[in-house]
Design an enzyme around this catalytic site. Structure first.
Site, PDB file in Angstrom:
ATOM      1  N   ASN A  10       0.879  -1.171   0.000  1.00 43.71           N
ATOM      2  CA  ASN A  10       0.000   0.000   0.000  1.00 43.71           C
ATOM      3  C   ASN A  10       0.924   1.231   0.000  1.00 43.71           C
ATOM      4  O   ASN A  10       1.512   1.561   1.012  1.00 43.71           O
ATOM      5  CB  ASN A  10      -0.866  -0.058   1.265  1.00 43.71           C
ATOM      6  CG  ASN A  10      -1.794   1.127   1.384  1.00 43.71           C
ATOM      7  OD1 ASN A  10      -1.797   2.020   0.534  1.00 43.71           O
ATOM      8  ND2 ASN A  10      -2.582   1.146   2.446  1.00 43.71           N
ATOM      9  N   ARG A  89      -2.756  -2.293  -3.140  1.00 43.62           N
ATOM     10  CA  ARG A  89      -3.938  -1.483  -2.889  1.00 43.62           C
ATOM     11  C   ARG A  89      -3.875  -0.297  -3.850  1.00 43.62           C
ATOM     12  O   ARG A  89      -2.915   0.472  -3.823  1.00 43.62           O
ATOM     13  CB  ARG A  89      -3.952  -0.988  -1.453  1.00 43.62           C
ATOM     14  CG  ARG A  89      -5.135  -0.116  -1.201  1.00 43.62           C
ATOM     15  CD  ARG A  89      -5.135   0.466   0.177  1.00 43.62           C
ATOM     16  NE  ARG A  89      -6.279   1.347   0.304  1.00 43.62           N
ATOM     17  CZ  ARG A  89      -6.421   2.241   1.256  1.00 43.62           C
ATOM     18  NH1 ARG A  89      -5.495   2.365   2.177  1.00 43.62           N
ATOM     19  NH2 ARG A  89      -7.475   2.999   1.288  1.00 43.62           N
ATOM     20  N   HIS A 178     -12.805   2.704   0.471  1.00 45.36           N
ATOM     21  CA  HIS A 178     -12.819   1.669   1.526  1.00 45.36           C
ATOM     22  C   HIS A 178     -13.504   0.382   1.073  1.00 45.36           C
ATOM     23  O   HIS A 178     -13.950  -0.422   1.896  1.00 45.36           O
ATOM     24  CB  HIS A 178     -13.536   2.168   2.808  1.00 45.36           C
ATOM     25  CG  HIS A 178     -12.798   3.223   3.555  1.00 45.36           C
ATOM     26  ND1 HIS A 178     -13.430   4.317   4.090  1.00 45.36           N
ATOM     27  CD2 HIS A 178     -11.488   3.348   3.869  1.00 45.36           C
ATOM     28  CE1 HIS A 178     -12.541   5.090   4.694  1.00 45.36           C
ATOM     29  NE2 HIS A 178     -11.352   4.529   4.568  1.00 45.36           N
ATOM     30  N   LEU A 207     -14.873   3.181  10.352  1.00 47.40           N
ATOM     31  CA  LEU A 207     -14.477   4.409  11.049  1.00 47.40           C
ATOM     32  C   LEU A 207     -13.011   4.336  11.453  1.00 47.40           C
ATOM     33  O   LEU A 207     -12.658   3.733  12.463  1.00 47.40           O
ATOM     34  CB  LEU A 207     -15.342   4.599  12.303  1.00 47.40           C
ATOM     35  CG  LEU A 207     -16.861   4.478  12.107  1.00 47.40           C
ATOM     36  CD1 LEU A 207     -17.565   4.515  13.452  1.00 47.40           C
ATOM     37  CD2 LEU A 207     -17.364   5.587  11.198  1.00 47.40           C
ATOM     38  N   ASN A 209      -9.144   6.762  10.617  1.00 53.00           N
ATOM     39  CA  ASN A 209      -8.776   8.162  10.447  1.00 53.00           C
ATOM     40  C   ASN A 209      -9.546   8.734   9.255  1.00 53.00           C
ATOM     41  O   ASN A 209     -10.035   9.853   9.279  1.00 53.00           O
ATOM     42  CB  ASN A 209      -7.259   8.269  10.269  1.00 53.00           C
ATOM     43  CG  ASN A 209      -6.784   9.672  10.535  1.00 53.00           C
ATOM     44  OD1 ASN A 209      -7.376  10.393  11.343  1.00 53.00           O
ATOM     45  ND2 ASN A 209      -5.759  10.081   9.829  1.00 53.00           N
ATOM     46  N   ARG A 239     -10.657  15.409   7.939  1.00 59.58           N
ATOM     47  CA  ARG A 239     -11.533  15.865   6.849  1.00 59.58           C
ATOM     48  C   ARG A 239     -12.883  16.323   7.399  1.00 59.58           C
ATOM     49  O   ARG A 239     -13.415  15.717   8.339  1.00 59.58           O
ATOM     50  CB  ARG A 239     -11.774  14.744   5.835  1.00 59.58           C
ATOM     51  CG  ARG A 239     -10.537  14.315   5.101  1.00 59.58           C
ATOM     52  CD  ARG A 239     -10.904  13.365   3.945  1.00 59.58           C
ATOM     53  NE  ARG A 239      -9.715  12.713   3.429  1.00 59.58           N
ATOM     54  CZ  ARG A 239      -9.493  11.386   3.477  1.00 59.58           C
ATOM     55  NH1 ARG A 239     -10.407  10.570   3.980  1.00 59.58           N
ATOM     56  NH2 ARG A 239      -8.371  10.890   2.994  1.00 59.58           N
ATOM     57  N   ASP A 281      -6.653  12.328  16.515  1.00 59.31           N
ATOM     58  CA  ASP A 281      -6.688  10.985  17.103  1.00 59.31           C
ATOM     59  C   ASP A 281      -7.887  10.859  18.038  1.00 59.31           C
ATOM     60  O   ASP A 281      -8.002  11.589  19.022  1.00 59.31           O
ATOM     61  CB  ASP A 281      -5.377  10.740  17.867  1.00 59.31           C
ATOM     62  CG  ASP A 281      -5.235   9.290  18.283  1.00 59.31           C
ATOM     63  OD1 ASP A 281      -6.169   8.749  18.902  1.00 59.31           O
ATOM     64  OD2 ASP A 281      -4.190   8.704  17.984  1.00 59.31           O
ATOM     65  N   GLY A 329     -10.402   1.445  13.013  1.00 54.31           N
ATOM     66  CA  GLY A 329      -9.806   1.701  14.329  1.00 54.31           C
ATOM     67  C   GLY A 329     -10.791   2.237  15.351  1.00 54.31           C
ATOM     68  O   GLY A 329     -10.798   1.806  16.512  1.00 54.31           O
ATOM     69  N   GLU A 384      -8.221  -5.728   5.478  1.00 52.79           N
ATOM     70  CA  GLU A 384      -8.078  -5.421   4.062  1.00 52.79           C
ATOM     71  C   GLU A 384      -6.905  -6.181   3.439  1.00 52.79           C
ATOM     72  O   GLU A 384      -6.979  -6.609   2.294  1.00 52.79           O
ATOM     73  CB  GLU A 384      -7.879  -3.906   3.888  1.00 52.79           C
ATOM     74  CG  GLU A 384      -9.149  -3.126   4.198  1.00 52.79           C
ATOM     75  CD  GLU A 384      -8.886  -1.661   4.521  1.00 52.79           C
ATOM     76  OE1 GLU A 384      -8.513  -1.363   5.668  1.00 52.79           O
ATOM     77  OE2 GLU A 384      -9.052  -0.822   3.629  1.00 52.79           O
TER      78      GLU A 384
HETATM   79  P1  AMP Z   1      -7.434   3.396  11.459  1.00 51.59           P
HETATM   80  O1  AMP Z   1      -7.290   4.525  10.466  1.00 51.59           O
HETATM   81  O2  AMP Z   1      -8.446   2.368  11.059  1.00 51.59           O
HETATM   82  O3  AMP Z   1      -6.115   2.792  11.868  1.00 51.59           O
HETATM   83  O4  AMP Z   1      -8.024   4.056  12.803  1.00 51.59           O
HETATM   84  C1  AMP Z   1      -7.355   5.079  13.473  1.00 51.59           C
HETATM   85  C2  AMP Z   1      -8.291   5.706  14.479  1.00 51.59           C
HETATM   86  O5  AMP Z   1      -8.746   4.723  15.419  1.00 51.59           O
HETATM   87  C3  AMP Z   1      -7.646   6.827  15.270  1.00 51.59           C
HETATM   88  O6  AMP Z   1      -8.512   7.945  15.342  1.00 51.59           O
HETATM   89  C4  AMP Z   1      -7.525   6.202  16.666  1.00 51.59           C
HETATM   90  O7  AMP Z   1      -7.574   7.170  17.678  1.00 51.59           O
HETATM   91  C5  AMP Z   1      -8.747   5.310  16.698  1.00 51.59           C
HETATM   92  N1  AMP Z   1      -8.639   4.354  17.808  1.00 51.59           N
HETATM   93  C6  AMP Z   1      -7.750   3.349  17.963  1.00 51.59           C
HETATM   94  N2  AMP Z   1      -7.915   2.771  19.179  1.00 51.59           N
HETATM   95  C7  AMP Z   1      -8.929   3.424  19.805  1.00 51.59           C
HETATM   96  C8  AMP Z   1      -9.570   3.307  21.083  1.00 51.59           C
HETATM   97  N3  AMP Z   1      -9.193   2.398  21.961  1.00 51.59           N
HETATM   98  N4  AMP Z   1     -10.586   4.163  21.377  1.00 51.59           N
HETATM   99  C9  AMP Z   1     -10.970   5.097  20.491  1.00 51.59           C
HETATM  100  N5  AMP Z   1     -10.407   5.259  19.262  1.00 51.59           N
HETATM  101  C10 AMP Z   1      -9.393   4.436  18.932  1.00 51.59           C
END
Ligand code: AMP
Length: 398
Positions: A10, A89, A178, A207, A209, A239, A281, A329, A384
């Site tokens: 990726n 990807r 996605h 859901l 980033n 975004r 985050d 995440g 993925e």
């Molecule tokens: P991803 O892009 O799928 O890797 O997801 C990233 C997002 O997941 C970021 O905003 C992280 O803060 C959120 N995330 C990961 N662990 C947690 C958690 N335990 N509680 C809330 N959000 C989380």
């Protein structure tokens, strides 16, 4: 015995995420993240058996150099000869690709033709493909598109209400992204409630980033929240999601901003980050909101409300709701967001099971609604890479 290993790549403009998977059992044997590529500070971090180590890429700091370092790492473990194919990807397949495809010269030409649709992503993906062709010479390469799954959307869902000429001349329409995650999660969700995916009306919220939500009926995408670009739809890490397009004229006239500056602001400085003034985050936002930070609290409120509103509209697209899925995440980990979203959805017959919701975190899948709910909400960790590996193996004849 020789293994069937698939390398999944990726590539971003200055990054490379890689994973080597055993296609027979889905195990990730090695993963890597190359960062600051194309700069003198480029490096790559490898992870194997939970241990990380970093390799500087000083004298080979581009994507080809990073893939070369990955091959060296595989050789260290005697795994290089077991890699049988490379899956990429690819963000945008335009209207041309509704499924993954074995890469040949014609496919590369098509991906180049799609560059205007994804000017930031597709060139980076092409760089990754060329790097793999150079370093893993002779192996089959497969493109797996973020957009492909959504090519089943009906015309009324993918069409913007703008002069028709824009679609005909520039392919300006909604595409959605996605797709690989939605395609992985949909049958898993159906399995959890003991049905075939073709018999389920699903709304899936990915859901991370980046965030988007898709309605699935008959196993096919009916509508999705991202559009021509990933900017449309839900509130995301940085975004804005949906916004009145008049913001461009307003800010150009009143804030003296250029189109590039406004686009940059909407993509990189908005969402959870822009509202909170703290971070993109979600963990930080939840923590600070808990401590009473007004920006973090507002960010969470807007994120959750927009998401709940979209679930309602996606239930229209799916013709009803059997299963609501949370993944990515945030979807896989934030019991707080899930419970508050379900709080909005009582009118659809969904009731949160507080204990089950708390348990479904950190990689644990599970139903998070009570048994008397009219529809089921589930948490499913997405994968993925596995989906890309399976497509790659299939199209490579493994
Ligand atoms: P991803 O892009 O799928 O890797 O997801 C990233 C997002 O997941 C970021 O905003 C992280 O803060 C959120 N995330 C990961 N662990 C947690 C958690 N335990 N509680 C809330 N959000 C989380």
């Amino acid at each position: 015995m020789s293994k069937n290993l698939i390398l999944v790549l990726n590539c971003g403009s200055s990054s490379l995420k890689g994973a080597v998977l055993d296609n027979d059992n889905g195990e990730v044997l090695l993963s890597c993240l190359g960062e600051k590529l194309t700069t003198p500070d480029a490096y790559i971090t490898f992870k194997k058996d939970g241990q990380k180590h970093r390799v500087e890429l000083a004298d080979r700091h581009d994507h080809t150099g990073a893939v070369g370092a990955l091959l060296d790492e595989l050789k260290k473990y005697g795994l290089d000869a077991d890699v049988k194919a490379v899956g990429h990807r690819v963000v945008h397949g335009g209207e041309k690709y509704s499924a993954s495809v074995l890469i040949n010269d014609e496919v590369i030409a098509q991906l180049e033709a799609c560059i205007p649709l994804a000017p930031l992503h597709n060139p980076a993906n092409l760089t990754g493909i060329r790097a793999a062709q150079a370093i893993f010479a002779g192996l089959p390469n497969v493109a797996v598109f973020d957009t492909a799954f959504h090519q089943t959307m009906p015309e009324h869902a993918y069409t913007y209400a703008v002069p028709r000429a824009l679609y005909k001349k520039y392919a300006f329409r909604r595409y959605g992204f996605h797709g690989t995650s939605f395609r992985f999660v949909a049958p898993e969700a159906a399995r959890i409630i003991g049905k075939d995916v073709k018999d389920c009306r699903l709304v899936i919220a990915h859901l991370g980033n980046g965030a988007s939500i898709t309605a699935v009926k008959n196993g096919e995408s009916q509508d999705t929240s991202m559009g021509f670009t990933p900017l449309e739809g839900l509130v995301m890490g940085t975004r804005s999601g949906d916004i009145d397009p008049a913001v461009f004229g307003f800010l150009a006239e009143n804030a003296n901003m250029t189109i590039t500056q406004i686009t940059d602001m909407l993509n990189k400085k908005s969402g959870l980050l822009g509202l909170s003034g703290l971070s993109n985050d979600c963990r930080t936002i939840e923590e600070e909101s808990g401590k009473g930070h007004p920006g973090a609290k507002l960010a969470l409120d807007v994120f959750i409300y927009r998401l709940a509103k979209y679930i309602g509209s996606m239930a229209v697209a799916a013709g009803g709701l059997d299963v609501l899925v949370f993944t990515g995440g945030i979807g896989e980990n934030s019991d707080i967001i899930r419970e508050r979203v379900l709080g909005y959805l009582g009118f659809l017959g969904l009731k949160a099971d507080h204990e089950a919701n708390l348990k479904a975190r950190f990689g644990n899948a599970g139903v998070i609604t009570t048994a008397d709910s009219a529809a089921v909400a589930v948490v499913i960790p997405t994968n993925e890479e596995l989906m890309i590996a399976h497509d790659t193996a299939r199209l490579s004849g493994l």
